[in-house]
Design an enzyme around this catalytic site. Sequence first.
Site, short mmCIF file in Angstrom:
data_model
loop_
_atom_site.label_atom_id
_atom_site.label_comp_id
_atom_site.label_asym_id
_atom_site.label_seq_id
_atom_site.Cartn_x
_atom_site.Cartn_y
_atom_site.Cartn_z
N HIS A 1 -7.77 -5.22 -1.28
CA HIS A 1 -6.54 -4.56 -0.83
C HIS A 1 -5.84 -5.36 0.27
O HIS A 1 -4.62 -5.33 0.39
CB HIS A 1 -6.87 -3.15 -0.34
N SER B 1 0.83 -1.20 0.00
CA SER B 1 0.00 0.00 0.00
C SER B 1 0.87 1.26 0.00
O SER B 1 1.68 1.45 -0.90
CB SER B 1 -0.96 -0.05 1.19
N ASP C 1 -8.57 -5.44 -5.98
CA ASP C 1 -8.24 -4.26 -5.17
C ASP C 1 -8.89 -3.02 -5.79
O ASP C 1 -8.63 -2.69 -6.94
CB ASP C 1 -6.72 -4.09 -5.11
#
Length: 339
Positions: free
Chosen positions: A316, A133, A287
Amino acid sequence: MSAELTPYEIFEAGPVHLQCGITLPDAKLAYATYGRLNAALDNVVVYPTRYGGSHADNEFLIGPGMALDPEKYFIIVPNMLGNGVSSSPSNTPVPLAGPDFPLITQYDNVMLQERLLREVFGITKVRLACGWSMGGQQAYHWAALFPDKVEAMACFCGQAITAGHTYVFLEGVKHALITDPAWMQGRYKEPPWRGLTAKGRVWAGWVLSQEWFREELWRGMGYVSVEDYLKNVWDAMYYGLDANDMLSLIATWQACDISANPLYNGDREAALKAITAKSIVLPCRTDFYFPPEDNAREVAVMPDAELRVIDSVWGHYAGGGRNQPDTDAIDAALRELLA
């Protein structure tokens, strides 16, 4: 931060001049290390933190027998500025406290991290830069800003440039916080609980896929309904975190652009082409933040990069250690890059 804070050190960086034009007069970079630096100083892995996380949240990928094995590598996990452990709105004195904390970019983060490696450890070569991320954003920046220092790069469920759709999603999360009357323009007397609860509910609908909810995977976690899952997992997800810290990280995320610095002056293609590190970029098929299509555009420009899609319904969270097969896929990629 979802994990208990484990031991860490502080790099006292002194005055740090930020891209926004403001100086942090006494910047502090918190970091943790795993393993030992070898005599050649060439077994270094840099593994920065993600949104709302600390170094402790990265430990799911570190351990004996894993790619990031502390018996082989010296793994440095620097905490992003703004995350509540390094210099942040919640721990910086006036006049830069709370809502007056300046904008931090990923360029600011990585330039400070490079100082840590060089000034504290004498490190000038990085075997691997990796992250999930926002940690993946920093890994990308490491590879572009220091192409002569970084040998390999892995980004899992992250991007080099924040896409417009993700920017808009983050606006929704931000406004869930700042429209709580208790927020008081960031000068709250007590945490804005309603805003933090709303933030969790917004996040829950984005971090996991439609397929995840369709398959009712919350049942495997012991919950009897979607509302049961939301109430017990997401309503208090951010209660232990400072609202201004979370807003600072959102601003960093929204501003992420690998080319927005003096080295590339906004030329995104040049920044991506400069990444000579052998790279594996691992988006998840489901995602919503960082879809594979966005990563495919980045990888197409990079000289030595592979797009390897994680086929998972965990969205995610495929990059964050929630589902073992997804973690195994990431570990395998890191093992290849370190081979």
